[in-house]
Design a protein around this motif. Structure first.
Motif, PDB file in Angstrom:
ATOM      1  N   GLN A   1     -37.058 -27.372 -38.373  1.00 38.09           N
ATOM      2  CA  GLN A   1     -38.067 -27.718 -39.345  1.00 38.09           C
ATOM      3  C   GLN A   1     -38.915 -26.492 -39.641  1.00 38.09           C
ATOM      4  O   GLN A   1     -39.311 -25.769 -38.709  1.00 38.09           O
TER       5      GLN A   1
ATOM      6  N   ARG B   1     -39.369 -41.676 -35.434  1.00 39.41           N
ATOM      7  CA  ARG B   1     -40.176 -40.461 -35.551  1.00 39.41           C
ATOM      8  C   ARG B   1     -41.370 -40.588 -34.625  1.00 39.41           C
ATOM      9  O   ARG B   1     -42.096 -41.577 -34.655  1.00 39.41           O
TER      10      ARG B   1
ATOM     11  N   TYR C   1     -30.603 -30.916 -40.980  1.00 43.77           N
ATOM     12  CA  TYR C   1     -29.883 -31.813 -40.088  1.00 43.77           C
ATOM     13  C   TYR C   1     -28.387 -31.558 -40.221  1.00 43.77           C
ATOM     14  O   TYR C   1     -27.893 -31.243 -41.301  1.00 43.77           O
TER      15      TYR C   1
ATOM     16  N   SER D   1     -36.680 -29.585 -43.528  1.00 44.22           N
ATOM     17  CA  SER D   1     -35.958 -29.801 -42.274  1.00 44.22           C
ATOM     18  C   SER D   1     -34.468 -29.765 -42.544  1.00 44.22           C
ATOM     19  O   SER D   1     -34.017 -30.136 -43.632  1.00 44.22           O
TER      20      SER D   1
ATOM     21  N   GLY E   1     -24.612 -40.071 -36.732  1.00 43.08           N
ATOM     22  CA  GLY E   1     -25.893 -39.931 -37.406  1.00 43.08           C
ATOM     23  C   GLY E   1     -26.323 -38.475 -37.458  1.00 43.08           C
ATOM     24  O   GLY E   1     -25.848 -37.644 -36.675  1.00 43.08           O
ATOM     25  N   PRO E   2     -27.192 -38.131 -38.386  1.00 40.18           N
ATOM     26  CA  PRO E   2     -27.680 -36.745 -38.481  1.00 40.18           C
ATOM     27  C   PRO E   2     -28.405 -36.303 -37.209  1.00 40.18           C
ATOM     28  O   PRO E   2     -29.090 -37.096 -36.576  1.00 40.18           O
ATOM     29  N   GLN E   3     -28.222 -35.031 -36.885  1.00 35.75           N
ATOM     30  CA  GLN E   3     -28.895 -34.418 -35.740  1.00 35.75           C
ATOM     31  C   GLN E   3     -29.839 -33.327 -36.241  1.00 35.75           C
ATOM     32  O   GLN E   3     -29.436 -32.472 -37.040  1.00 35.75           O
ATOM     33  N   PHE E   4     -31.055 -33.345 -35.746  1.00 30.33           N
ATOM     34  CA  PHE E   4     -32.076 -32.391 -36.182  1.00 30.33           C
ATOM     35  C   PHE E   4     -31.741 -30.980 -35.725  1.00 30.33           C
ATOM     36  O   PHE E   4     -31.432 -30.758 -34.541  1.00 30.33           O
TER      37      PHE E   4
ATOM     38  N   GLN F   1     -39.730 -38.185 -45.373  1.00 35.39           N
ATOM     39  CA  GLN F   1     -38.765 -37.127 -45.663  1.00 35.39           C
ATOM     40  C   GLN F   1     -37.796 -37.602 -46.739  1.00 35.39           C
ATOM     41  O   GLN F   1     -37.289 -38.717 -46.681  1.00 35.39           O
TER      42      GLN F   1
ATOM     43  N   PHE G   1     -31.921 -40.125 -35.252  1.00 37.06           N
ATOM     44  CA  PHE G   1     -31.100 -41.143 -35.900  1.00 37.06           C
ATOM     45  C   PHE G   1     -30.168 -41.839 -34.917  1.00 37.06           C
ATOM     46  O   PHE G   1     -29.730 -41.261 -33.912  1.00 37.06           O
TER      47      PHE G   1
ATOM     48  N   LYS H   1     -39.777 -34.664 -37.087  1.00 34.76           N
ATOM     49  CA  LYS H   1     -38.354 -34.744 -36.766  1.00 34.76           C
ATOM     50  C   LYS H   1     -37.926 -36.198 -36.660  1.00 34.76           C
ATOM     51  O   LYS H   1     -38.602 -37.020 -36.040  1.00 34.76           O
ATOM     52  N   LEU H   2     -36.799 -36.517 -37.262  1.00 31.15           N
ATOM     53  CA  LEU H   2     -36.221 -37.851 -37.169  1.00 31.15           C
ATOM     54  C   LEU H   2     -35.088 -37.864 -36.144  1.00 31.15           C
ATOM     55  O   LEU H   2     -34.268 -36.954 -36.108  1.00 31.15           O
TER      56      LEU H   2
END
Lengths: 116, 116
Positions: B48, A95, B35, B33, B42-45, B105, A106, A103-104
């Motif tokens: 938000q 982050r 994702y 947020s 992995g999760p994608q943003f 989060q 990953f 926003k993360l």
């Protein structure tokens, strides 16, 4: 843009043993946060541990600890005394400190299997 | 206190249809947020929201939209569904948007969307 890389798609550990999951990241920022999240088969993402980049001391949460190497942009997770309940997908996440919002970003994740 | 809740749990749609996913944050959390987590990744943003305003957007097409309501709950809408939209959609809430040390989060269990 920041990127997070987890080079181990899958890891196995014997119950009660220690395992280390690797994570590297790429960023031009000097201040940021790093996280390890755990996602069990039930899917709920759970925060395991958090590290602030400005802190030199490695974060520790009970059996979980990190090895944060800022210059090498490395952030590994060590799980001691592994338990069956530790079996899950583990995600490393970044982050930004500079970018507005939380926003993360990953990595692709590492599946951890725990053998009894 | 209840955690982040999402509905529905599972959803099956056909190509070209529209879908709405819902998220209720932890009580007192003002930031939500979204994702997208494709299987094996992995999760994608995606988005938000904070105080009902969009505060960040990931690299997703305009078919994706969201909004936040006065009670801080949120909806994610996806129009003209494609096969590639099949994924687990995660919602995460946090107390605020500022870069606070404790602004972690917390994730919901996700909605599994299958597009046929």
């Amino acid at each position: 843009a920041q990127t997070v890389t987890q080079s181990q798609p899958e890891m196995s550990v014997q119950e009660a043993e220690t395992v280390t999951l690797s994570c590297t990241y790429d960023t031009s920022e000097s201040d940021y946060y790093l996280f390890w999240y755990k996602q069990p088969p039930s899917r709920q993402m759970i925060l395991v541990i958090r590290q602030e980049a400005y802190k030199q001391q490695n974060a520790t949460e009970n059996r979980f600890s990190v090895n944060f190497q800022k210059a090498a942009k490395s952030f590994s997770l060590k799980i001691s005394d592994s338990q069956l309940g530790d079996a899950a997908m583990y995600f490393c996440a970044y982050r930004s400190w500079v970018e507005y919002g939380n926003k993360l970003v990953f990595g692709a994740g590492t599946i951890l299997r725990v053998k009894s | 206190d209840a955690g982040v809740t999402q509905s529905p749990t599972h959803l099956i749609k056909t190509r070209g249809q529209q879908v709405t996913l819902r998220c209720s944050p932890i009580s007192g959390h003002k930031s939500v947020s979204w994702y997208q987590q494709v299987l094996g990744q992995g999760p994608q943003f995606i988005f938000q929201y904070y105080e009902k305003e969009e505060r960040g957007r990931g690299n997703f097409p305009d078919r994706f939209s969201a909004r936040q309501f006065p009670n801080y709950s949120s909806e994610l809408n996806v129009n003209a569904l494609l096969l590639g939209d099949s994924a687990l959609y995660l919602c995460a809430s946090s107390p605020a948007l500022a870069l606070l040390d404790k602004d972690t989060q917390y994730f919901g269990p996700g909605t599994r969307l299958t597009v046929l």
